[in-house]
Write an enzyme that holds these catalytic residues in place. Structure first.
Site, PDB file in Angstrom:
ATOM      1  N   GLY A  14       0.825  -1.214   0.000  1.00  0.00           N
ATOM      2  CA  GLY A  14       0.000   0.000   0.000  1.00  0.00           C
ATOM      3  C   GLY A  14       0.855   1.258   0.000  1.00  0.00           C
ATOM      4  O   GLY A  14       0.657   2.168  -0.820  1.00  0.00           O
ATOM      5  N   ASP A  33      -5.698   2.411   7.041  1.00  0.00           N
ATOM      6  CA  ASP A  33      -5.253   1.171   7.672  1.00  0.00           C
ATOM      7  C   ASP A  33      -5.935   1.067   9.032  1.00  0.00           C
ATOM      8  O   ASP A  33      -6.326   2.078   9.606  1.00  0.00           O
ATOM      9  CB  ASP A  33      -3.722   1.169   7.841  1.00  0.00           C
ATOM     10  CG  ASP A  33      -3.163  -0.237   7.992  1.00  0.00           C
ATOM     11  OD1 ASP A  33      -2.546  -0.738   7.034  1.00  0.00           O
ATOM     12  OD2 ASP A  33      -3.354  -0.839   9.075  1.00  0.00           O
ATOM     13  N   ARG A  88      -3.260 -22.522   3.718  1.00  0.00           N
ATOM     14  CA  ARG A  88      -3.737 -21.634   2.660  1.00  0.00           C
ATOM     15  C   ARG A  88      -5.205 -21.270   2.890  1.00  0.00           C
ATOM     16  O   ARG A  88      -5.618 -20.151   2.648  1.00  0.00           O
ATOM     17  CB  ARG A  88      -3.627 -22.365   1.320  1.00  0.00           C
ATOM     18  CG  ARG A  88      -2.582 -21.792   0.417  1.00  0.00           C
ATOM     19  CD  ARG A  88      -2.480 -22.586  -0.858  1.00  0.00           C
ATOM     20  NE  ARG A  88      -1.082 -22.782  -1.217  1.00  0.00           N
ATOM     21  CZ  ARG A  88      -0.346 -21.897  -1.873  1.00  0.00           C
ATOM     22  NH1 ARG A  88      -0.864 -20.759  -2.251  1.00  0.00           N
ATOM     23  NH2 ARG A  88       0.904 -22.144  -2.154  1.00  0.00           N
ATOM     24  N   VAL A 118      -5.385  -6.153  -4.800  1.00  0.00           N
ATOM     25  CA  VAL A 118      -4.021  -6.693  -4.761  1.00  0.00           C
ATOM     26  C   VAL A 118      -3.895  -7.826  -3.731  1.00  0.00           C
ATOM     27  O   VAL A 118      -3.094  -8.740  -3.891  1.00  0.00           O
ATOM     28  CB  VAL A 118      -3.000  -5.580  -4.416  1.00  0.00           C
ATOM     29  CG1 VAL A 118      -1.577  -6.072  -4.568  1.00  0.00           C
ATOM     30  CG2 VAL A 118      -3.223  -4.343  -5.282  1.00  0.00           C
ATOM     31  N   ARG A 151       8.002  -9.237 -14.459  1.00  0.00           N
ATOM     32  CA  ARG A 151       9.055 -10.186 -14.069  1.00  0.00           C
ATOM     33  C   ARG A 151       9.554 -10.961 -15.287  1.00  0.00           C
ATOM     34  O   ARG A 151      10.760 -11.109 -15.504  1.00  0.00           O
ATOM     35  CB  ARG A 151       8.516 -11.149 -13.004  1.00  0.00           C
ATOM     36  CG  ARG A 151       8.349 -10.472 -11.661  1.00  0.00           C
ATOM     37  CD  ARG A 151       7.792 -11.388 -10.601  1.00  0.00           C
ATOM     38  NE  ARG A 151       7.765 -10.706  -9.306  1.00  0.00           N
ATOM     39  CZ  ARG A 151       6.858 -10.910  -8.370  1.00  0.00           C
ATOM     40  NH1 ARG A 151       5.882 -11.786  -8.564  1.00  0.00           N
ATOM     41  NH2 ARG A 151       6.911 -10.244  -7.224  1.00  0.00           N
ATOM     42  N   HIS A 175      -2.957 -15.907 -10.714  1.00  0.00           N
ATOM     43  CA  HIS A 175      -1.730 -15.342 -10.142  1.00  0.00           C
ATOM     44  C   HIS A 175      -1.192 -16.370  -9.161  1.00  0.00           C
ATOM     45  O   HIS A 175      -1.542 -16.413  -8.020  1.00  0.00           O
ATOM     46  CB  HIS A 175      -2.079 -14.043  -9.419  1.00  0.00           C
ATOM     47  CG  HIS A 175      -0.897 -13.338  -8.839  1.00  0.00           C
ATOM     48  ND1 HIS A 175       0.259 -13.129  -9.534  1.00  0.00           N
ATOM     49  CD2 HIS A 175      -0.705 -12.777  -7.625  1.00  0.00           C
ATOM     50  CE1 HIS A 175       1.109 -12.454  -8.765  1.00  0.00           C
ATOM     51  NE2 HIS A 175       0.551 -12.243  -7.606  1.00  0.00           N
TER      52      HIS A 175
HETATM   53  N1  APR Z   1      -8.516  -2.573   7.259  1.00  0.00           N
HETATM   54  C1  APR Z   1      -7.464  -1.842   6.836  1.00  0.00           C
HETATM   55  N2  APR Z   1      -6.210  -2.320   6.805  1.00  0.00           N
HETATM   56  C2  APR Z   1      -6.003  -3.566   7.259  1.00  0.00           C
HETATM   57  C3  APR Z   1      -7.056  -4.393   7.707  1.00  0.00           C
HETATM   58  C4  APR Z   1      -8.358  -3.834   7.711  1.00  0.00           C
HETATM   59  N3  APR Z   1      -9.427  -4.523   8.145  1.00  0.00           N
HETATM   60  N4  APR Z   1      -6.531  -5.595   8.077  1.00  0.00           N
HETATM   61  C5  APR Z   1      -5.207  -5.526   7.854  1.00  0.00           C
HETATM   62  N5  APR Z   1      -4.892  -4.308   7.341  1.00  0.00           N
HETATM   63  C6  APR Z   1      -3.577  -3.778   6.992  1.00  0.00           C
HETATM   64  C7  APR Z   1      -2.483  -4.163   7.964  1.00  0.00           C
HETATM   65  O1  APR Z   1      -2.558  -3.379   9.152  1.00  0.00           O
HETATM   66  C8  APR Z   1      -1.226  -3.894   7.153  1.00  0.00           C
HETATM   67  O2  APR Z   1      -0.739  -2.582   7.340  1.00  0.00           O
HETATM   68  O3  APR Z   1      -3.118  -4.319   5.750  1.00  0.00           O
HETATM   69  C9  APR Z   1      -1.711  -4.054   5.691  1.00  0.00           C
HETATM   70  C10 APR Z   1      -1.021  -5.191   4.965  1.00  0.00           C
HETATM   71  O4  APR Z   1       0.301  -4.819   4.835  1.00  0.00           O
HETATM   72  P1  APR Z   1       1.543  -5.843   4.916  1.00  0.00           P
HETATM   73  O5  APR Z   1       1.320  -6.765   6.047  1.00  0.00           O
HETATM   74  O6  APR Z   1       2.789  -5.004   4.878  1.00  0.00           O
HETATM   75  O7  APR Z   1       1.406  -6.698   3.588  1.00  0.00           O
HETATM   76  P2  APR Z   1       1.889  -6.275   2.134  1.00  0.00           P
HETATM   77  O8  APR Z   1       3.248  -6.785   1.886  1.00  0.00           O
HETATM   78  O9  APR Z   1       1.593  -4.846   1.911  1.00  0.00           O
HETATM   79  O10 APR Z   1       0.899  -7.163   1.245  1.00  0.00           O
HETATM   80  C11 APR Z   1      -0.482  -6.857   1.205  1.00  0.00           C
HETATM   81  O11 APR Z   1      -0.748  -7.603  -1.036  1.00  0.00           O
HETATM   82  O12 APR Z   1       0.735  -8.580  -2.522  1.00  0.00           O
HETATM   83  C12 APR Z   1      -0.300  -8.813  -1.606  1.00  0.00           C
HETATM   84  O13 APR Z   1       0.176 -11.021  -0.723  1.00  0.00           O
HETATM   85  C13 APR Z   1       0.157  -9.660  -0.430  1.00  0.00           C
HETATM   86  O14 APR Z   1      -2.054 -10.068   0.417  1.00  0.00           O
HETATM   87  C14 APR Z   1      -0.883  -9.307   0.601  1.00  0.00           C
HETATM   88  C15 APR Z   1      -1.178  -7.835   0.284  1.00  0.00           C
END
Ligand code: APR
Length: 308
Positions: A14, A33, A88, A118, A151, A175
């Site tokens: 994000g 978030d 999973r 995403v 990629r 994907h």
């Molecule tokens: N509302 C808002 N944000 C949320 C919620 C919610 N209900 N639940 C979780 N989040 C937020 C988390 O707090 C976190 O900041 O979603 C964010 C996810 O970020 P990361 O854990 O850093 O994951 P990221 O690497 O960004 O991947 C996000 O994209 O590529 C895909 O597989 C990956 O499913 C994953 C997603």
């Protein structure tokens, strides 16, 4: 008036998407978030970079969806990554709950938005978004093909020692490990790739493309890719905002195309202000057709776990 783009989930993907969008200077950005302070902090940090990059946009962060009202595009990255011990299906159910909940709120605030999903598994979560929001299918799409194709293009460019810019290649299907990289439709400066790269090397590159996400996870050890995913989303967002009529692979709703119905999966599509404005149906060899069918099966299974 400038377009507003909401990004739900201010984690790695994000925040990086916000970064690429800010650098493109094409829209205001709202980060949302659940974790207090994270979207506010990252948004402020990005906003403070605008005088240096020369962007004339605003970046804000919030927990509340009122800040997202009237967005032209909503990007969905909220969710969880798979942790040791989690199946999973566990992940599927958890991300289903998160995505269904956040997209409903986002769609209420921005009923005219195009949604770009995403959160993984992206094909399934795009379908979940479509169902949960009740939006027209063409206004909901998922990001996978732009990243998988990027990629593929990079690996081909590295193999040949040429600029990735001149490599045209695309990837279809789900994907995941069952994605379908299409070498027959790939070229370098218009020259078919199959005449430039020997078959065994091409097979190795296809295999590496299929496991491209896993390669990054193995290297990082904590978390998954975010720079290229964020850039891919920014490209899709720009195609929508600018009504660019780009032809790119996205996770789109099939209603009879490729002999499939009621499914979201990666296909080449025309992307403009209306979202997915057209789906291109390409001719498959029997091998490619089977790979695509398997890919679709791989999306239907988790959907049935979720009761769809
Ligand atoms: N509302 C808002 N944000 C949320 C919620 C919610 N209900 N639940 C979780 N989040 C937020 C988390 O707090 C976190 O900041 O979603 C964010 C996810 O970020 P990361 O854990 O850093 O994951 P990221 O690497 O960004 O991947 C996000 O994209 O590529 C895909 O597989 C990956 O499913 C994953 C997603």
């Amino acid at each position: 008036m400038r377009d507003k783009v909401t990004i739900i989930g201010a984690g790695n993907v994000g925040a990086t998407t916000a970064h690429w969008l800010m650098a493109r200077n094409i829209c205001d950005v709202v980060l949302v978030d659940v974790v207090e302070g994270i979207p506010q902090g990252k948004a402020l940090d990005l906003y403070e970079a605008t005088p240096i990059t020369g962007a004339s946009i605003k970046v804000v962060g919030d927990q509340d969806y009122s800040a997202t009202a009237g967005s032209s595009v909503v990007v969905v990255t909220a969710g969880f990554a798979r942790k040791p011990g989690m199946s999973r299906d566990d992940l599927l159910t958890m991300n289903n709950d998160v995505v269904a909940q956040v997209v409903k709120k986002a769609a209420e605030a921005s009923p005219d938005a195009v949604f770009v999903v995403v959160t993984n598994p992206a094909d399934v979560m795009t379908y979940v978004t479509w169902k949960a929001t009740g939006l027209p299918a063409e206004r909901v799409m998922g990001m996978a093909g732009v990243l998988d194709s990027a990629r593929f293009r990079v690996f081909l460019a590295a193999e040949l020692g040429v600029s990735p810019k001149d490599v045209v290649a695309f990837v279809m299907g789900g994907h995941g490990d069952q994605m379908v990289p299409l070498t027959r439709y790939s070229s370098v400066g218009g020259i078919p790739i199959e005449t430039l790269v020997p078959k065994d090397r091409l097979d190795a590159i296809v295999k590496r493309t299929r496991t491209g996400g896993g390669e990054i996870v193995n290297l990082l050890k904590s978390g998954s890719a975010y720079f290229a995913p964020g850039a891919s989303v920014a490209e899709m967002v720009e195609a929508v905002l600018g009504d660019q009529k780009r032809v790119i692979p996205v996770i789109a709703h099939l209603d009879g195309q490729y002999g499939e119905k009621d499914i979201y999966v990666g296909v080449p599509a025309l992307i403009g202000r209306g979202g997915v404005e057209k789906i291109f149906e390409i001719q498959f060899t029997s091998e490619e057709a089977e790979a695509f069918r398997n890919s679709v099966k791989g999306v239907r299974e988790p959907l049935s776990v979720l009761g769809f």
